[in-house]
Design a protein around this motif. Structure first.
Motif, PDB file in Angstrom:
ATOM      1  N   LEU A 171       0.738  -1.171  -0.118  1.00 10.68           N
ATOM      2  CA  LEU A 171      -0.032  -0.034   0.050  1.00 10.68           C
ATOM      3  C   LEU A 171       0.888   1.323   0.170  1.00 10.68           C
ATOM      4  CD1 LEU A 171      -2.899   0.963   0.090  1.00 10.68           C
ATOM      5  CD2 LEU A 171      -2.877   0.997   2.653  1.00 10.68           C
ATOM      6  N   LEU A 172       1.996   1.409   0.812  1.00  7.19           N
ATOM      7  CA  LEU A 172       2.768   2.356   0.894  1.00  7.19           C
ATOM      8  C   LEU A 172       3.408   2.614  -0.450  1.00  7.19           C
ATOM      9  CD1 LEU A 172       4.125   4.459   2.502  1.00  7.19           C
ATOM     10  CD2 LEU A 172       5.730   2.886   3.007  1.00  7.19           C
ATOM     11  N   TYR A 173       3.928   1.598  -1.048  1.00  7.26           N
ATOM     12  CA  TYR A 173       4.700   1.570  -2.387  1.00  7.26           C
ATOM     13  C   TYR A 173       3.772   2.140  -3.377  1.00  7.26           C
ATOM     14  CZ  TYR A 173       6.632  -0.315  -6.589  1.00  7.26           C
ATOM     15  OH  TYR A 173       7.016  -0.286  -8.234  1.00  7.26           O
ATOM     16  N   LYS A 174       2.375   1.674  -3.336  1.00  8.95           N
ATOM     17  CA  LYS A 174       1.536   1.993  -4.445  1.00  8.95           C
ATOM     18  C   LYS A 174       1.267   3.613  -4.220  1.00  8.95           C
ATOM     19  CE  LYS A 174      -1.116  -0.362  -6.726  1.00  8.95           C
ATOM     20  NZ  LYS A 174      -0.885  -0.569  -8.487  1.00  8.95           N
ATOM     21  N   LEU A 175       1.074   3.959  -2.910  1.00  7.30           N
ATOM     22  CA  LEU A 175       0.738   5.263  -2.496  1.00  7.30           C
ATOM     23  C   LEU A 175       1.966   6.278  -3.205  1.00  7.30           C
ATOM     24  CD1 LEU A 175      -0.870   7.578  -1.068  1.00  7.30           C
ATOM     25  CD2 LEU A 175       0.725   7.076   0.801  1.00  7.30           C
ATOM     26  N   VAL A 176       3.233   5.862  -2.787  1.00  9.70           N
ATOM     27  CA  VAL A 176       4.341   6.500  -3.265  1.00  9.70           C
ATOM     28  C   VAL A 176       4.435   6.842  -4.716  1.00  9.70           C
ATOM     29  CG1 VAL A 176       6.898   6.857  -2.923  1.00  9.70           C
ATOM     30  CG2 VAL A 176       5.773   6.475  -0.874  1.00  9.70           C
ATOM     31  N   PHE A 177       4.785   5.647  -5.290  1.00  9.10           N
ATOM     32  CA  PHE A 177       5.110   5.594  -6.791  1.00  9.10           C
ATOM     33  C   PHE A 177       3.911   5.823  -7.570  1.00  9.10           C
ATOM     34  CE2 PHE A 177       8.347   3.383  -4.919  1.00  9.10           C
ATOM     35  CZ  PHE A 177       9.421   3.867  -5.575  1.00  9.10           C
ATOM     36  N   GLU A 178       2.774   5.780  -7.348  1.00  8.69           N
ATOM     37  CA  GLU A 178       1.458   5.915  -8.119  1.00  8.69           C
ATOM     38  C   GLU A 178       0.715   7.075  -7.660  1.00  8.69           C
ATOM     39  OE1 GLU A 178      -1.116   2.662  -8.570  1.00  8.69           O
ATOM     40  OE2 GLU A 178       0.439   1.266  -9.452  1.00  8.69           O
ATOM     41  N   PHE A 179       1.071   7.948  -6.633  1.00  5.29           N
ATOM     42  CA  PHE A 179       0.423   9.151  -6.195  1.00  5.29           C
ATOM     43  C   PHE A 179       1.152  10.274  -6.156  1.00  5.29           C
ATOM     44  CE2 PHE A 179      -1.679  12.143  -3.100  1.00  5.29           C
ATOM     45  CZ  PHE A 179      -2.883  12.472  -4.010  1.00  5.29           C
ATOM     46  N   ILE A 180       2.092  10.174  -5.117  1.00  7.35           N
ATOM     47  CA  ILE A 180       2.889  11.172  -4.870  1.00  7.35           C
ATOM     48  C   ILE A 180       4.005  11.674  -5.614  1.00  7.35           C
ATOM     49  CG2 ILE A 180       5.047  11.878  -2.834  1.00  7.35           C
ATOM     50  CD1 ILE A 180       3.335  10.179  -0.912  1.00  7.35           C
ATOM     51  N   ILE A 181       4.606  10.725  -6.365  1.00  4.73           N
ATOM     52  CA  ILE A 181       5.575  11.111  -7.209  1.00  4.73           C
ATOM     53  C   ILE A 181       5.171  11.639  -8.505  1.00  4.73           C
ATOM     54  CG2 ILE A 181       7.303  10.191  -8.743  1.00  4.73           C
ATOM     55  CD1 ILE A 181       8.335   8.211  -6.915  1.00  4.73           C
ATOM     56  N   PRO A 182       3.905  11.339  -8.993  1.00  3.76           N
ATOM     57  CA  PRO A 182       3.316  11.731 -10.221  1.00  3.76           C
ATOM     58  C   PRO A 182       2.887  13.244  -9.960  1.00  3.76           C
ATOM     59  CG  PRO A 182       2.465   9.456 -10.270  1.00  3.76           C
ATOM     60  CD  PRO A 182       3.389   9.873  -8.992  1.00  3.76           C
ATOM     61  N   THR A 185       3.268  19.082 -10.630  1.00  7.91           N
ATOM     62  CA  THR A 185       3.461  20.318  -9.774  1.00  7.91           C
ATOM     63  C   THR A 185       4.613  21.131 -10.619  1.00  7.91           C
ATOM     64  OG1 THR A 185       2.251  19.536  -7.994  1.00  7.91           O
ATOM     65  CG2 THR A 185       3.632  21.512  -7.729  1.00  7.91           C
ATOM     66  N   LYS A 186       5.701  20.432 -10.615  1.00  7.66           N
ATOM     67  CA  LYS A 186       7.071  20.866 -11.035  1.00  7.66           C
ATOM     68  C   LYS A 186       6.738  21.464 -12.605  1.00  7.66           C
ATOM     69  CE  LYS A 186      11.998  19.683 -11.337  1.00  7.66           C
ATOM     70  NZ  LYS A 186      12.798  18.553 -11.062  1.00  7.66           N
ATOM     71  N   ALA A 187       6.033  20.481 -13.454  1.00  3.10           N
ATOM     72  CA  ALA A 187       5.793  20.897 -14.884  1.00  3.10           C
ATOM     73  C   ALA A 187       5.012  22.075 -14.834  1.00  3.10           C
ATOM     74  CB  ALA A 187       5.103  19.895 -15.529  1.00  3.10           C
ATOM     75  N   ARG A 228       4.649  24.503 -12.756  1.00  3.41           N
ATOM     76  CA  ARG A 228       5.358  25.654 -12.054  1.00  3.41           C
ATOM     77  C   ARG A 228       6.550  26.305 -13.152  1.00  3.41           C
ATOM     78  NH1 ARG A 228       7.112  24.048  -6.106  1.00  3.41           N
ATOM     79  NH2 ARG A 228       4.988  24.586  -4.865  1.00  3.41           N
ATOM     80  N   LYS A 229       7.216  25.324 -13.962  1.00  3.07           N
ATOM     81  CA  LYS A 229       8.060  25.421 -15.170  1.00  3.07           C
ATOM     82  C   LYS A 229       7.259  26.302 -16.086  1.00  3.07           C
ATOM     83  CE  LYS A 229      11.361  23.741 -18.169  1.00  3.07           C
ATOM     84  NZ  LYS A 229      11.159  24.556 -19.172  1.00  3.07           N
ATOM     85  N   GLN A 230       6.251  25.920 -16.559  1.00  4.24           N
ATOM     86  CA  GLN A 230       5.366  26.241 -17.600  1.00  4.24           C
ATOM     87  C   GLN A 230       4.972  27.755 -17.209  1.00  4.24           C
ATOM     88  OE1 GLN A 230       2.033  23.681 -18.258  1.00  4.24           O
ATOM     89  NE2 GLN A 230       3.200  22.726 -19.746  1.00  4.24           N
ATOM     90  N   MET A 231       4.351  27.847 -15.829  1.00  4.05           N
ATOM     91  CA  MET A 231       4.065  29.466 -15.359  1.00  4.05           C
ATOM     92  C   MET A 231       5.190  30.216 -15.449  1.00  4.05           C
ATOM     93  SD  MET A 231       0.846  29.511 -14.745  1.00  4.05           S
ATOM     94  CE  MET A 231       0.609  30.846 -13.753  1.00  4.05           C
ATOM     95  N   ASN A 232       6.351  29.773 -14.960  1.00  2.00           N
ATOM     96  CA  ASN A 232       7.702  30.647 -15.128  1.00  2.00           C
ATOM     97  C   ASN A 232       8.014  31.240 -16.540  1.00  2.00           C
ATOM     98  OD1 ASN A 232       7.980  30.857 -12.284  1.00  2.00           O
ATOM     99  ND2 ASN A 232       9.528  28.999 -12.239  1.00  2.00           N
ATOM    100  N   ASP A 233       7.807  30.254 -17.455  1.00  2.00           N
ATOM    101  CA  ASP A 233       8.019  30.376 -18.860  1.00  2.00           C
ATOM    102  C   ASP A 233       7.035  31.451 -19.466  1.00  2.00           C
ATOM    103  OD1 ASP A 233      10.247  28.683 -18.952  1.00  2.00           O
ATOM    104  OD2 ASP A 233       9.090  27.033 -19.890  1.00  2.00           O
TER     105      ASP A 233
END
Length: 75
Positions: A6-17, A22-24, A26-31
């Motif tokens: 469950l922790l593995y699924k949470l981290v790799f299928e929710f938190i990382i995406p 969010t990072k993408a 922010r980059k688009q907004m800065n551009d």
């Protein structure tokens, strides 16, 4: 074992995406902000150039006296 999965699924299928998207965003907004800032500066320099100001910082010539119309108050 279930909680590890469950922790593995949470981290790799929710938190990382979510982090990557969010990072993408922010980059688009800065551009976009940088692009808008460049357009604004170009517009300001074109506007100043149109008024007789050069990039060397010369002051514009004062308007001629003939350009003004006397104001008379009507009662």
């Amino acid at each position: 074992m279930f909680f590890a999965w469950l922790l593995y699924k949470l981290v790799f299928e929710f938190i990382i995406p979510v982090y990557r998207s969010t990072k993408a965003v922010r980059k688009q907004m800065n551009d976009i902000q940088q692009h808008m800032r460049q357009q604004y500066e170009e517009q300001q320099s074109a506007h100043n150039y149109g008024q007789g100001q050069s990039s060397q910082g010369q002051a514009p010539k004062p308007p001629k006296r003939d350009d003004y119309i006397d104001f008379e108050e009507i009662k």
